[in-house]
Design a protein around this motif. Structure first.
Motif, PDB file in Angstrom:
ATOM      1  N   LEU A 106       0.835  -1.202   0.000  1.00 36.09           N
ATOM      2  CA  LEU A 106       0.000   0.000   0.000  1.00 36.09           C
ATOM      3  C   LEU A 106       0.867   1.249   0.000  1.00 36.09           C
ATOM      4  O   LEU A 106       1.933   1.282   0.621  1.00 36.09           O
ATOM      5  N   SER A 107       0.383   2.278  -0.669  1.00 36.45           N
ATOM      6  CA  SER A 107       1.048   3.580  -0.622  1.00 36.45           C
ATOM      7  C   SER A 107      -0.013   4.652  -0.829  1.00 36.45           C
ATOM      8  O   SER A 107      -0.990   4.430  -1.549  1.00 36.45           O
ATOM      9  N   HIS A 108       0.157   5.789  -0.204  1.00 36.12           N
ATOM     10  CA  HIS A 108      -0.799   6.873  -0.430  1.00 36.12           C
ATOM     11  C   HIS A 108      -0.135   8.236  -0.251  1.00 36.12           C
ATOM     12  O   HIS A 108       0.872   8.384   0.434  1.00 36.12           O
ATOM     13  N   CYS A 109      -0.706   9.207  -0.939  1.00 36.53           N
ATOM     14  CA  CYS A 109      -0.264  10.594  -0.840  1.00 36.53           C
ATOM     15  C   CYS A 109      -1.509  11.463  -0.972  1.00 36.53           C
ATOM     16  O   CYS A 109      -2.637  10.956  -1.052  1.00 36.53           O
ATOM     17  N   VAL A 110      -1.330  12.773  -1.005  1.00 33.73           N
ATOM     18  CA  VAL A 110      -2.471  13.677  -1.076  1.00 33.73           C
ATOM     19  C   VAL A 110      -3.302  13.429  -2.334  1.00 33.73           C
ATOM     20  O   VAL A 110      -4.525  13.563  -2.313  1.00 33.73           O
ATOM     21  N   ARG A 111      -2.657  13.047  -3.428  1.00 37.52           N
ATOM     22  CA  ARG A 111      -3.362  12.873  -4.704  1.00 37.52           C
ATOM     23  C   ARG A 111      -4.103  11.557  -4.831  1.00 37.52           C
ATOM     24  O   ARG A 111      -5.114  11.466  -5.529  1.00 37.52           O
ATOM     25  N   GLY A 112      -3.593  10.495  -4.196  1.00 29.79           N
ATOM     26  CA  GLY A 112      -4.256   9.223  -4.408  1.00 29.79           C
ATOM     27  C   GLY A 112      -3.688   8.067  -3.611  1.00 29.79           C
ATOM     28  O   GLY A 112      -2.773   8.228  -2.797  1.00 29.79           O
ATOM     29  N   ILE A 113      -4.260   6.894  -3.878  1.00 26.95           N
ATOM     30  CA  ILE A 113      -3.905   5.650  -3.201  1.00 26.95           C
ATOM     31  C   ILE A 113      -3.371   4.671  -4.236  1.00 26.95           C
ATOM     32  O   ILE A 113      -3.909   4.566  -5.338  1.00 26.95           O
ATOM     33  N   ALA A 114      -2.330   3.934  -3.895  1.00 28.59           N
ATOM     34  CA  ALA A 114      -1.818   2.867  -4.756  1.00 28.59           C
ATOM     35  C   ALA A 114      -1.827   1.557  -3.972  1.00 28.59           C
ATOM     36  O   ALA A 114      -1.397   1.520  -2.816  1.00 28.59           O
ATOM     37  N   ILE A 115      -2.346   0.502  -4.586  1.00 29.34           N
ATOM     38  CA  ILE A 115      -2.398  -0.822  -3.966  1.00 29.34           C
ATOM     39  C   ILE A 115      -1.917  -1.842  -4.986  1.00 29.34           C
ATOM     40  O   ILE A 115      -2.405  -1.870  -6.115  1.00 29.34           O
ATOM     41  N   ALA A 116      -0.964  -2.678  -4.584  1.00 26.56           N
ATOM     42  CA  ALA A 116      -0.455  -3.728  -5.468  1.00 26.56           C
ATOM     43  C   ALA A 116      -0.760  -5.097  -4.873  1.00 26.56           C
ATOM     44  O   ALA A 116      -0.664  -5.283  -3.652  1.00 26.56           O
ATOM     45  N   PHE A 117      -1.135  -6.044  -5.730  1.00 24.84           N
ATOM     46  CA  PHE A 117      -1.429  -7.416  -5.311  1.00 24.84           C
ATOM     47  C   PHE A 117      -0.574  -8.380  -6.128  1.00 24.84           C
ATOM     48  O   PHE A 117      -0.347  -8.169  -7.326  1.00 24.84           O
ATOM     49  N   ALA A 118      -0.134  -9.464  -5.488  1.00 29.18           N
ATOM     50  CA  ALA A 118       0.600 -10.507  -6.185  1.00 29.18           C
ATOM     51  C   ALA A 118       0.389 -11.834  -5.467  1.00 29.18           C
ATOM     52  O   ALA A 118       0.119 -11.868  -4.264  1.00 29.18           O
ATOM     53  N   HIS A 119       0.525 -12.914  -6.221  1.00 28.73           N
ATOM     54  CA  HIS A 119       0.340 -14.251  -5.673  1.00 28.73           C
ATOM     55  C   HIS A 119       1.704 -14.879  -5.403  1.00 28.73           C
ATOM     56  O   HIS A 119       2.469 -15.117  -6.331  1.00 28.73           O
ATOM     57  N   ARG A 120       2.025 -15.104  -4.105  1.00 29.84           N
ATOM     58  CA  ARG A 120       3.274 -15.751  -3.714  1.00 29.84           C
ATOM     59  C   ARG A 120       4.513 -15.022  -4.224  1.00 29.84           C
ATOM     60  O   ARG A 120       5.536 -15.639  -4.532  1.00 29.84           O
ATOM     61  N   THR A 121       4.432 -13.713  -4.358  1.00 34.36           N
ATOM     62  CA  THR A 121       5.558 -12.910  -4.825  1.00 34.36           C
ATOM     63  C   THR A 121       5.667 -11.670  -3.945  1.00 34.36           C
ATOM     64  O   THR A 121       4.681 -10.944  -3.798  1.00 34.36           O
ATOM     65  N   ARG A 122       6.825 -11.431  -3.383  1.00 31.92           N
ATOM     66  CA  ARG A 122       7.005 -10.219  -2.582  1.00 31.92           C
ATOM     67  C   ARG A 122       6.945  -9.001  -3.502  1.00 31.92           C
ATOM     68  O   ARG A 122       7.518  -9.003  -4.596  1.00 31.92           O
ATOM     69  N   ILE A 123       6.244  -7.969  -3.044  1.00 31.01           N
ATOM     70  CA  ILE A 123       6.061  -6.774  -3.864  1.00 31.01           C
ATOM     71  C   ILE A 123       6.168  -5.520  -2.998  1.00 31.01           C
ATOM     72  O   ILE A 123       6.013  -5.558  -1.778  1.00 31.01           O
ATOM     73  N   GLY A 124       6.413  -4.401  -3.659  1.00 31.23           N
ATOM     74  CA  GLY A 124       6.385  -3.103  -3.003  1.00 31.23           C
ATOM     75  C   GLY A 124       5.893  -2.069  -3.995  1.00 31.23           C
ATOM     76  O   GLY A 124       6.199  -2.147  -5.194  1.00 31.23           O
ATOM     77  N   VAL A 125       5.103  -1.117  -3.531  1.00 29.92           N
ATOM     78  CA  VAL A 125       4.601  -0.063  -4.410  1.00 29.92           C
ATOM     79  C   VAL A 125       4.782   1.279  -3.715  1.00 29.92           C
ATOM     80  O   VAL A 125       4.710   1.365  -2.482  1.00 29.92           O
ATOM     81  N   ASP A 126       5.042   2.314  -4.501  1.00 31.50           N
ATOM     82  CA  ASP A 126       5.187   3.652  -3.922  1.00 31.50           C
ATOM     83  C   ASP A 126       4.603   4.683  -4.874  1.00 31.50           C
ATOM     84  O   ASP A 126       4.878   4.661  -6.082  1.00 31.50           O
ATOM     85  N   LEU A 127       3.775   5.570  -4.320  1.00 31.08           N
ATOM     86  CA  LEU A 127       3.158   6.670  -5.062  1.00 31.08           C
ATOM     87  C   LEU A 127       3.539   7.970  -4.375  1.00 31.08           C
ATOM     88  O   LEU A 127       3.332   8.120  -3.169  1.00 31.08           O
ATOM     89  N   GLU A 128       4.110   8.905  -5.137  1.00 36.21           N
ATOM     90  CA  GLU A 128       4.586  10.158  -4.556  1.00 36.21           C
ATOM     91  C   GLU A 128       4.126  11.336  -5.398  1.00 36.21           C
ATOM     92  O   GLU A 128       4.178  11.294  -6.627  1.00 36.21           O
ATOM     93  N   MET A 129       3.698  12.408  -4.721  1.00 36.18           N
ATOM     94  CA  MET A 129       3.470  13.668  -5.421  1.00 36.18           C
ATOM     95  C   MET A 129       4.807  14.340  -5.656  1.00 36.18           C
ATOM     96  O   MET A 129       5.735  14.204  -4.869  1.00 36.18           O
ATOM     97  N   HIS A 130       4.920  15.078  -6.753  1.00 37.79           N
ATOM     98  CA  HIS A 130       6.174  15.748  -7.049  1.00 37.79           C
ATOM     99  C   HIS A 130       6.426  16.899  -6.083  1.00 37.79           C
ATOM    100  O   HIS A 130       5.493  17.595  -5.660  1.00 37.79           O
ATOM    101  N   ARG A 131       7.678  17.073  -5.730  1.00 37.59           N
ATOM    102  CA  ARG A 131       8.098  18.086  -4.765  1.00 37.59           C
ATOM    103  C   ARG A 131       9.548  18.439  -5.045  1.00 37.59           C
ATOM    104  O   ARG A 131      10.194  17.792  -5.882  1.00 37.59           O
ATOM    105  N   PRO A 132      10.119  19.435  -4.374  1.00 34.74           N
ATOM    106  CA  PRO A 132      11.543  19.747  -4.579  1.00 34.74           C
ATOM    107  C   PRO A 132      12.411  18.513  -4.349  1.00 34.74           C
ATOM    108  O   PRO A 132      12.130  17.691  -3.471  1.00 34.74           O
ATOM    109  N   THR A 133      13.461  18.395  -5.149  1.00 37.69           N
ATOM    110  CA  THR A 133      14.251  17.166  -5.160  1.00 37.69           C
ATOM    111  C   THR A 133      15.504  17.201  -4.290  1.00 37.69           C
ATOM    112  O   THR A 133      16.216  16.201  -4.216  1.00 37.69           O
TER     113      THR A 133
END
Length: 233
Positions: A106-133
């Motif tokens: 799971l990941s979330h920011c002001v703009r939205g939510i991100a959810i990733a699903f997988a079967h028997r596989t480790r996963i990671g998801v990230d959602l970011e709004m743009h900001r100074p780098t």
């Protein structure tokens, strides 16, 4: 939505990842969604002092339960979200814990939510709004330092966060994260090979997904609002 419904009528295959993005509306009122959360989650939602963070939490849990129930073929309240010893989220069936093999991120920011699903596989998801780098740029390593455009830097940052979530390390693992300068990377991390991809979603956001396979197939589904994903099922 026909293709999406067809995808959810069968189990996810090994190496296949579904990534959902649900955009948040400024007009959203989270109250009606609370009935879709467990009592434990409803209680947790009341602990957030920041209104926006509370909304993100409620929407992410509501959508997680709605989607997971379709994949697992059980009721929304027969699902529990637990954490492994490494801190990674894990979906558990309250009816039969041994029958639940659906990994989630799971990941979330002001703009939205991100959810990733997988079967028997480790996963990671990230959602970011743009900001100074400036803050994230100092964590770039190797060939990543050749990235010059703010969009490239923030895309790289989300790839790093997605991989570290999948590994269960969080930001504590930044110092040891491999170089992820490309939109698609296949890297060795820990004792496994990972695929780390940037996915296109919006001009003001970066999205990335990491999966523990050299050839992971990632499918992206985007919904304009929480209402639209609810109506789809």
């Amino acid at each position: 939505m026909t293709a999406l419904r067809h995808s959810m009528t069968r189990r996810l295959r090994a190496g296949e990842i579904h990534v959902f993005v649900i955009w948040l509306s400024s007009r959203l009122r989270p109250g009606p969604l609370l009935c879709g959360l467990s009592r434990e989650e409803q209680k947790a939602s009341r602990t957030f002092l920041n209104h926006q963070t509370r909304i993100e939490y409620i929407v992410s849990r509501f959508c997680m339960r709605l989607l997971a129930s379709k994949y697992l073929g059980i009721g929304r309240f027969e699902i529990a979200l637990r954490k492994t010893a490494m801190g990674r989220p894990l979906l558990v069936s309250l009816r039969d814990a041994g029958a639940c093999h659906l990994n989630i991120s799971l990941s979330h920011c002001v703009r939205g939510i991100a959810i990733a699903f997988a079967h028997r596989t480790r996963i990671g998801v990230d959602l970011e709004m743009h900001r100074p780098t400036e803050t994230v740029a100092r964590w770039l390593v190797g060939a990543e330092r050749t990235l010059a455009e703010p969009r490239q830097i923030l895309d790289c940052w989300t790839r790093k966060e997605a991989l570290l979530k999948g590994l269960g390390l969080g930001l504590f693992g930044l110092a040891s994260a491999p170089s992820l300068e490309n939109r698609t990377n296949v890297v060795a991390a820990g004792i496994a090979i990972w695929t780390v991809n940037s996915l296109s979603v919006a001009s003001d956001c970066s999205l990335a997904c990491a999966a523990e396979k050299a050839q992971s197939r990632m499918r992206l589904f985007i919904f304009r609002s929480c209402t639209s994903i609810y109506r789809s099922f």
